[in-house]
Scaffold this motif. Structure first.
Motif, short mmCIF file in Angstrom:
data_model
loop_
_atom_site.label_atom_id
_atom_site.label_comp_id
_atom_site.label_asym_id
_atom_site.label_seq_id
_atom_site.Cartn_x
_atom_site.Cartn_y
_atom_site.Cartn_z
N THR A 423 -16.51 -94.50 31.13
CA THR A 423 -16.76 -93.59 29.94
C THR A 423 -17.24 -92.18 30.47
N LEU A 424 -18.12 -91.95 31.40
CA LEU A 424 -18.05 -90.62 31.86
C LEU A 424 -16.92 -89.83 32.46
N ALA A 425 -16.20 -90.68 33.08
CA ALA A 425 -15.09 -90.29 33.67
C ALA A 425 -14.03 -89.66 32.95
N GLU A 426 -13.63 -90.46 31.68
CA GLU A 426 -12.95 -90.04 30.54
C GLU A 426 -13.16 -88.83 29.92
N THR A 427 -14.68 -88.75 29.66
CA THR A 427 -15.26 -87.78 29.08
C THR A 427 -14.98 -86.42 29.80
N ILE A 428 -15.11 -86.34 31.02
CA ILE A 428 -15.00 -85.37 31.69
C ILE A 428 -13.40 -85.00 31.84
N LEU A 429 -12.78 -85.81 32.08
CA LEU A 429 -11.38 -85.58 32.09
C LEU A 429 -10.86 -84.61 30.66
N ILE A 430 -11.23 -85.05 29.58
CA ILE A 430 -11.06 -84.41 28.36
C ILE A 430 -11.35 -82.97 28.56
N TRP A 435 -9.41 -77.21 30.67
CA TRP A 435 -9.32 -76.08 31.43
C TRP A 435 -8.01 -75.76 31.73
N ASN A 436 -7.03 -77.06 32.06
CA ASN A 436 -5.77 -76.92 32.26
C ASN A 436 -5.19 -76.03 31.35
N GLU A 437 -5.45 -76.38 30.05
CA GLU A 437 -4.67 -75.69 29.11
C GLU A 437 -4.78 -73.97 29.12
N ILE A 438 -6.02 -73.66 29.44
CA ILE A 438 -6.33 -72.33 29.38
C ILE A 438 -6.24 -71.60 30.53
N SER A 439 -6.61 -72.29 31.76
CA SER A 439 -6.52 -71.48 33.01
C SER A 439 -5.14 -71.44 33.76
N GLY A 440 -4.34 -72.60 33.27
CA GLY A 440 -2.98 -72.71 33.98
C GLY A 440 -3.05 -73.61 35.40
N TYR A 441 -4.26 -73.97 35.55
CA TYR A 441 -4.54 -74.98 36.62
C TYR A 441 -4.25 -76.54 36.36
N ASP A 442 -3.79 -77.25 37.30
CA ASP A 442 -3.64 -78.64 37.03
C ASP A 442 -4.49 -79.27 37.86
N PHE A 443 -5.41 -80.16 36.85
CA PHE A 443 -6.38 -81.13 37.47
C PHE A 443 -5.88 -82.51 37.82
N THR A 444 -6.12 -83.21 38.83
CA THR A 444 -6.01 -84.55 38.82
C THR A 444 -7.19 -85.19 39.26
N MET A 445 -7.54 -86.30 38.58
CA MET A 445 -8.82 -87.15 38.88
C MET A 445 -8.80 -88.28 39.66
N MET A 446 -9.53 -88.65 40.27
CA MET A 446 -9.67 -89.86 41.16
C MET A 446 -10.99 -90.44 41.18
N PRO A 447 -11.57 -91.02 39.89
CA PRO A 447 -12.94 -91.41 40.10
C PRO A 447 -13.22 -92.69 41.27
N GLU A 448 -13.84 -92.75 42.04
CA GLU A 448 -14.00 -93.79 42.88
C GLU A 448 -15.01 -94.69 42.37
N GLU A 449 -14.71 -95.50 41.62
CA GLU A 449 -15.47 -96.48 40.70
C GLU A 449 -16.14 -97.62 41.61
N GLU A 450 -15.33 -97.98 42.61
CA GLU A 450 -15.76 -98.98 43.48
C GLU A 450 -16.84 -98.55 44.51
N LYS A 451 -17.00 -97.28 44.73
CA LYS A 451 -17.96 -96.75 45.85
C LYS A 451 -19.22 -96.11 45.06
N THR A 452 -19.82 -97.26 44.33
CA THR A 452 -21.18 -96.90 44.13
C THR A 452 -22.28 -97.03 45.02
N ASN A 453 -23.25 -96.40 45.05
CA ASN A 453 -24.36 -96.76 45.93
C ASN A 453 -25.78 -96.86 45.26
N LYS A 454 -26.28 -98.10 45.51
CA LYS A 454 -27.66 -98.41 44.87
C LYS A 454 -28.84 -97.78 45.84
#
Length: 471
Positions: A423-430, A435-454
């Motif tokens: 949920t958080l990852a998809e929110t940030i991606l929106i 940013w992409n649209e305005i700045s001309g920079y292209d974002f790629t996202m790789m959320p490391e879902e499996e690497k959680t640290n308790k």
């Protein structure tokens, strides 16, 4: 709207059909909840759109189920309609004539207020109002009478527009069926629909008791009537899945009406009322769109979850005002900074300008706290790449809330942590897409879902963003 612990609320308003009982069968746990509220000296009202019975009938029906009530604490749409007409006609010496498409409940309440009522169609009658409610003897003659009187200038008033009436076995046609028939015949809509979702009845209760709307709770099984009425009156709303509840739940997303609290049954209120210190506010305060997304996300298999992600993106895009304001603010910051720099300067720009802006608007949509983010931005492997490593720390309280939802739906194949992270990852991606649209920079996202640290208090996760010029 001020949300407080349910224990601190002063008035509880219950729908009847589907919430307190189904047909002639009391909903398990309803009596215990009412007894607990009386023990706590809370004001209790029963608010029903069903106009067929008199308030005295409801007192007797509840008494047979072991629930003691007073006539003044039962508000039917028939009584509310009669009250509405009395207030409208209060300065007139002669009471109006009313043609009723409905049953004894409407006729009785109108006559108590001094109105002359008619249920048989006669051309010679001078009718001022046509009042329509649930009528099990609805026929062509009554429809013709309504059409005739309205065409002659009578005002069209509906007690409610419920499409169905829940019973212990199956649903029956509701008053909305009769109202729709007359709408079609006359090509006119009612001048007013008295019952829920109109807040008129709830407002009348609050005015009578001299209580603020923030101190009231509306409990119902219909999204588009009970819950919307509570929302319109600015009360806390509790949706139960009994009665019409299971079928109604899907309407919340499509009609954009979100209750503050969802329970399987009114019985579940008992646990929330047992102790003053019970943390019910945690369950109420979380945004309802967050709740509904997680509920649906949890129900889907891993293969189908991409469809849910697409749905979630659509939900975010519907937050037009939030995204519009965010876009305007980002555009202004980018314009002021200029596009003459690159590489490390871009990293500095995003670190010094974009992060706070993103967190600010992120908090508007979801209950994520700025202080629980750790963001590290640095140059990537080339002169133009910028790497943004975002960590978010979920507190134990936050995880408990989501785990409560997952447990509520008896779902084991997905953890609360993964649902939160996605949920958080998809929110940030929106936000990054803007940013992409305005700045001309292209974002790629790789959320490391499996690497959680308790670490004893909660869970942290990392997302890696890489941006580079798209030109």
């Amino acid at each position: 709207m001020e949300k407080k612990n349910l224990f601190d609320k002063k008035i509880f308003i219950f729908d009847l059909d589907g919430v307190i009982y189904l047909g002639n069968q009391i909903v398990p746990g309803a009596l215990e909840v009412i007894n607990k509220l009386e023990e706590l000296r809370k004001k209790i009202y029963y608010l029903t759109n069903n106009s067929t019975r008199t308030r005295e009938d409801y007192v007797k029906k509840l008494e047979k189920m072991g629930i003691k009530s007073k006539i003044e604490n039962i508000i039917t749409s028939a009584y509310a309609a009669a009250l509405y007409l009395r207030n409208k006609e209060i300065k007139k010496k002669k009471k109006a004539n009313v043609f009723v498409i409905g049953e004894t409940g409407i006729v009785s309440e109108l006559e108590k207020m001094g109105f002359k009522t008619y249920t048989d169609f006669k051309e010679e009658l001078k009718i001022n109002y046509v009042v329509v409610g649930l009528d099990s003897n609805f026929d062509y003659k009554k429809l013709s009478g309504g059409l005739y009187y309205i065409s002659k200038g009578a005002e069209f008033i509906a007690t409610n527009a419920d499409p169905t009436l829940p019973t212990e076995k199956y649903a029956l046609p509701g008053a909305g069926t009769m109202v729709s028939a007359l709408e079609t015949a006359t090509n006119k809509k009612p001048s007013v629909i008295i019952g829920k979702p109109n807040p008129y009845t709830i407002d009348s209760i609050l005015k009578r008791e001299k209580v603020r709307s923030q101190d009231a709770v509306m409990v119902g099984d219909r999204i588009s009537t009970d819950i919307l009425a509570g929302k319109n009156a600015n009360t806390t709303t509790v949706f139960v899945k009994t009665g019409a509840g299971n079928k109604e739940a899907s309407k919340s997303q499509s009609e954009n009406i979100f209750p503050d609290l969802i329970l399987n049954s009114v019985k579940d209120l008992l646990q929330l009322l047992k102790e003053k210190k019970a943390d019910t506010t945690m369950r109420i305060a979380k945004p309802s769109k967050f709740y509904f997304f997680l509920e649906n996300f949890a129900k889907y298999t891993a293969f189908e979850r991409m469809e849910m992600i697409n749905l979630f993106k659509q939900i975010l895009k519907e937050q037009e005002l939030v995204l519009k304001n965010y876009k305007q603010e980002f555009s202004q910051i980018w314009k002021n900074w200029g596009d003459e720099y690159g590489g490390a300067e871009v990293a500095n720009f995003f670190e010094n300008n974009c992060v706070d802006l993103m967190l600010k608007w992120l908090a508007v949509i979801f209950p994520f706290r700025k202080e629980d983010f750790k963001i590290n931005i640095k140059k990537g492997g080339t002169n133009v790449d910028v790497v943004m490593d975002i960590s978010y720390f979920f507190t134990e309280k936050e995880l408990n809330f989501i785990e409560f939802l997952i447990k509520e739906f008896a779902i084991e194949e997905i953890t609360a942590q993964v649902a939160l992270i996605r949920t958080l990852a998809e929110t940030i991606l929106i936000f990054c897409q803007i940013w992409n649209e305005i700045s001309g920079y292209d974002f790629t996202m790789m959320p490391e879902e499996e690497k959680t640290n308790k670490n004893g208090k909660g869970i942290a996760f990392n997302m890696l963003f890489t941006l580079r010029p798209s030109f």
